[in-house]
Design a protein around this motif. Structure first.
Motif, short mmCIF file in Angstrom:
data_model
loop_
_atom_site.label_atom_id
_atom_site.label_comp_id
_atom_site.label_asym_id
_atom_site.label_seq_id
_atom_site.Cartn_x
_atom_site.Cartn_y
_atom_site.Cartn_z
N ALA A 117 77.80 41.86 51.45
CA ALA A 117 78.53 40.64 51.82
C ALA A 117 80.01 40.93 51.99
CB ALA A 117 78.31 39.57 50.75
N THR A 118 80.57 41.74 51.10
CA THR A 118 81.98 42.09 51.24
C THR A 118 82.22 42.84 52.55
OG1 THR A 118 82.32 42.18 48.85
CG2 THR A 118 83.88 43.40 50.20
N ALA A 176 84.69 41.76 55.66
CA ALA A 176 85.75 42.65 56.14
C ALA A 176 85.58 42.98 57.62
CB ALA A 176 85.76 43.93 55.30
N ASP A 177 84.32 43.17 58.04
CA ASP A 177 84.07 43.47 59.46
C ASP A 177 84.56 42.32 60.35
OD1 ASP A 177 82.93 45.88 58.80
OD2 ASP A 177 80.86 45.23 59.08
N VAL A 178 84.31 41.09 59.91
CA VAL A 178 84.74 39.94 60.69
C VAL A 178 86.26 39.85 60.74
CG1 VAL A 178 84.81 37.41 60.71
CG2 VAL A 178 82.64 38.60 60.42
N LEU A 179 86.93 40.10 59.63
CA LEU A 179 88.40 40.10 59.64
C LEU A 179 88.93 41.18 60.56
CD1 LEU A 179 89.43 39.48 55.90
CD2 LEU A 179 89.19 37.82 57.75
N VAL A 201 87.58 31.59 57.52
CA VAL A 201 86.35 30.81 57.66
C VAL A 201 85.28 31.61 58.39
CG1 VAL A 201 85.33 28.81 58.81
CG2 VAL A 201 87.37 28.54 57.40
N ASP A 202 85.65 32.32 59.44
CA ASP A 202 84.68 33.19 60.12
C ASP A 202 84.07 34.18 59.14
OD1 ASP A 202 84.90 32.22 62.82
OD2 ASP A 202 86.82 33.27 62.99
N ALA A 203 84.92 34.79 58.32
CA ALA A 203 84.44 35.75 57.33
C ALA A 203 83.52 35.07 56.31
CB ALA A 203 85.62 36.41 56.63
N ALA A 204 83.86 33.85 55.91
CA ALA A 204 83.04 33.13 54.95
C ALA A 204 81.64 32.88 55.50
CB ALA A 204 83.70 31.81 54.57
N ILE A 205 81.54 32.56 56.78
CA ILE A 205 80.23 32.35 57.41
C ILE A 205 79.41 33.62 57.35
CG2 ILE A 205 79.06 31.78 59.58
CD1 ILE A 205 81.60 30.12 60.29
N LEU A 212 86.43 33.13 65.99
CA LEU A 212 85.38 33.79 66.76
C LEU A 212 84.33 32.77 67.19
CD1 LEU A 212 84.84 36.98 64.55
CD2 LEU A 212 86.37 36.69 66.51
N PRO A 213 83.60 33.05 68.27
CA PRO A 213 82.56 32.13 68.72
C PRO A 213 81.50 31.94 67.63
CG PRO A 213 83.01 33.79 70.40
CD PRO A 213 83.75 34.22 69.18
N TRP A 214 81.03 30.70 67.50
CA TRP A 214 79.98 30.43 66.51
C TRP A 214 78.76 31.31 66.80
CZ3 TRP A 214 78.89 28.19 62.01
CH2 TRP A 214 77.56 28.01 61.67
N GLY A 215 78.20 31.90 65.75
CA GLY A 215 77.00 32.73 65.86
C GLY A 215 77.30 34.21 65.77
N SER A 216 78.50 34.63 66.22
CA SER A 216 78.84 36.05 66.13
C SER A 216 78.97 36.50 64.68
CB SER A 216 80.14 36.32 66.89
OG SER A 216 81.24 35.62 66.30
N GLN A 217 79.22 35.56 63.79
CA GLN A 217 79.38 35.88 62.37
C GLN A 217 78.06 36.31 61.71
OE1 GLN A 217 79.99 32.94 63.76
NE2 GLN A 217 82.19 32.52 63.66
#
Length: 587
Positions: A47-48, A52-55, A62-66, A155-160
């Motif tokens: 999860a971490t 980090a990848d999303v950041l 919020v993207d990272a939280a998703i 980021l676009p919804w779903g990419s997370q």
């Protein structure tokens, strides 16, 4: 840089006899010299990494939280998931504003206040209630995440979901903690249809009826398919095939529930204002009821108004006694008054009123524990008519997670999420475990005097939650600290410990997390045997407190502190499998 916190190294430390240092202050750097940095702290390495990848991909907190929650739903299914709910506290660095996203589950329209009782009025038992369709509320997590993304996603919804989909399809290794929980609690999973849906049993056990071993690869193609559906249209969770699967699972015998497609379609997460309390010049903030964060704020306010801490911070048994009695006073009020404010009146302003907190703090005596603790009357400090309810009879169990994200722009997420107890209801839909959050209601609707209990079951109501994600601001409304924990009703004590440790005793986040967990509720003080020194335990007993030494505590604290020079410092709980990731961005 990834920081793995070793449990073995922590256990070599004496939490109450070892000297401590002050919270770190880095050497000042000019704005041009200091790199932009973010931080992710969760209870699981996968999860971490996802956060980090999303950041690193340019996503927001919020993207990272998703991404984090999507992965936790897969690799930490005993604790949280898309089949559950939670609370997110969000700090917007530009506006310096805090927002609560309330994704707490709701009871179906067909719920009744005696649904966990036999015909003779006796409880059907926690395990019977938990492992049933009766226990599942409308899951709020997906609605919470879509609402927060609409406000603060980049980021676009779903990419997370990419990390979670890859793990679900390619498999992930069963961790020691997940394996231990399967071994300990797997005996409660239905193994034949007469006991209930058997999906969870076949997911965790091999063809020989043995729990899958540590390191074995677990696949979940159903969950990958669910995420792909959600990536295309998150409304499918509440109106489409995913919703149909959830309703079908809760409708199965034994102890079928009343959750319907109408209940699913009607659910909406809610944005709410934070509630805040002052402590040592800082502003501590968290969610309003049905969250129990009020008790965290009360503990801080009582300590602020009560006798001063002795020198020595955590090395003083008197300081722990004051902390224990502040907990006991706050828990007494929380247990009596906190419930869903859309259904009952809760004296929120009164419970955080400075005069009321001073009156509660006046009971504290340094070096002498309170013999008995009773609820106060915060209604006296409200400007509206009082509403009194019966003595609470709620049992809330531990099965939750907490994580913190700080992105490169200084935005912060402090989020606690849950399926309630271990593996939730033990029923699965779309590769997800469904929550048993309705067991967070009082099983008894009335007390022995016939008075209605505030946290009784009612249709559409949110059960009281102990989840207490917290963000701390300074007097300029700048971010200072984020913290929170899983642990059932002990969440309040665990979270307060980090606030007292860092802000009251000058510890680093990691030192505060490593302190012994102490939960003081009612007339008993529970403290970790392995982390509390004999001197501390004996000292608390000598001050008149009834102390029980526990073999372990189910906390999972994740903490981030921003020091006065802008550097981030993390703390992660060695009691779980947590990992800290620092993300450094190009200027």
């Amino acid at each position: 840089m990834r920081l793995l916190i070793s449990l073995a190294s922590v256990l070599l430390m004496s939490a109450c006899t070892t000297s401590v240092t002050q919270a770190p202050v880095s050497q000042p750097l000019s704005l041009s010299e200091r790199p932009r940095e973010g931080m992710v702290v969760t209870a699981n390495p996968h999860a971490t990494q996802a956060g980090a990848d999303v950041l690193n991909a340019g996503g927001s907190a919020v993207d990272a939280a998703i991404a984090i929650q999507a992965v936790l739903s897969l690799v930490e299914p005993q604790s949280s998931g898309l089949g559950g709910g939670g609370f997110m506290v969000y700090y917007d660095a530009k506006s310096k504003q805090l927002t609560v996203y309330d994704g707490r589950e709701t009871a179906p329209a067909g719920a009744i206040d005696t649904q966990f009782l036999t015909e003779s009025g006796e409880s059907i038992g926690f395990l019977n209630a938990k492992h049933s369709g009766l226990s599942t509320g409308v899951p709020g997590m997906v609605s919470l995440l879509t609402l927060a993304h609409a406000d603060h996603g980049v980021l676009p919804w779903g990419s997370q979901f990419n990390n979670a989909i890859a793990l679900a399809e390619n498999g992930f290794a069963i961790s020691p903690r997940l394996h231990s929980l399967i071994e300990r609690f797997g005996k409660y999973l239905p193994k034949q249809a007469s006991e209930g849906p058997t999906d969870a049993y076949h997911y965790f056990y091999d063809k020989n009826g043995q729990p899958r071993v540590v390191g074995s690869i677990l696949l979940n193609p159903d969950y990958a398919q669910t995420l792909r559906r959600l990536a295309q249209d998150p409304a499918d969770f509440y109106r489409g095939e995913i919703a149909q699967q959830i309703v079908a699972q809760t409708s199965m015998s034994p102890r079928a529930g009343s959750l319907s497609m109408t209940d699913m379609a009607a659910y909406k997460a809610v944005k709410r204002d934070v509630v805040c309390a002052g402590y040592r010049g800082y502003k501590l903030c968290g969610p309003p009821p049905a969250s129990s964060w009020l008790a965290v704020g009360m503990i801080a306010g009582i300590l602020e108004s009560g006798p001063a801490f002795r020198p020595g911070g955590p090395e003083s048994a008197v300081n722990w006694q004051l902390f224990a009695d502040a907990q006991r006073l706050a828990y007494a009020d929380r247990d009596q008054y906190v419930a869903d404010t859309e259904y009952v009146s809760v004296p929120v302003l009164g419970m955080l009123d400075s005069d009321y907190l001073a009156s509660r703090a006046a009971q504290l005596k340094a070096g002498k524990g309170l013999p008995v603790v009773e609820p106060g009357d915060p209604w006296v400090y409200e400007s509206r008519a009082a509403s009194y309810y019966g003595k609470d009879a709620t049992e809330d169990m531990a099965g939750t997670t907490h994580f913190v994200v700080v992105d490169g722009d200084g935005n912060v997420v402090s989020m606690t999420a849950s399926v309630e107890s271990i593996f939730g209801s033990a029923r699965m839909a779309g590769g997800m475990f469904l929550n048993n959050q309705l067991t967070d209601f009082s099983f008894q609707p009335r007390d022995e005097q016939g008075q209605p209990i505030a946290n009784r079951v009612q249709p559409g109501k949110r059960p009281r939650s102990s989840m207490s994600p917290t963000i701390v601001l300074n007097q300029a409304d700048e971010f200072v600290m984020a913290t929170g924990s899983p642990g059932g009703n002990s969440i309040i004590a665990y979270t307060a410990k980090t606030l007292v440790g860092v802000l009251g005793w000058g510890l680093t986040p990691q030192q505060a997390v490593d302190l012994p967990n102490m939960v003081a509720r009612g007339n008993k003080v529970r403290i970790e045997r392995e982390r509390a020194s004999a001197e501390l335990v004996d000292g608390l007993r000598a001050m008149g407190l009834t102390v029980a030494e526990s073999e372990g505590e189910n906390s999972g604290l994740s903490v981030v502190l921003k020091d006065q020079n802008g550097a981030l410092h993390g703390g992660v709980d060695p009691r779980r499998e947590g990992v800290i990731e620092r993300v450094v961005f190009d200027q």
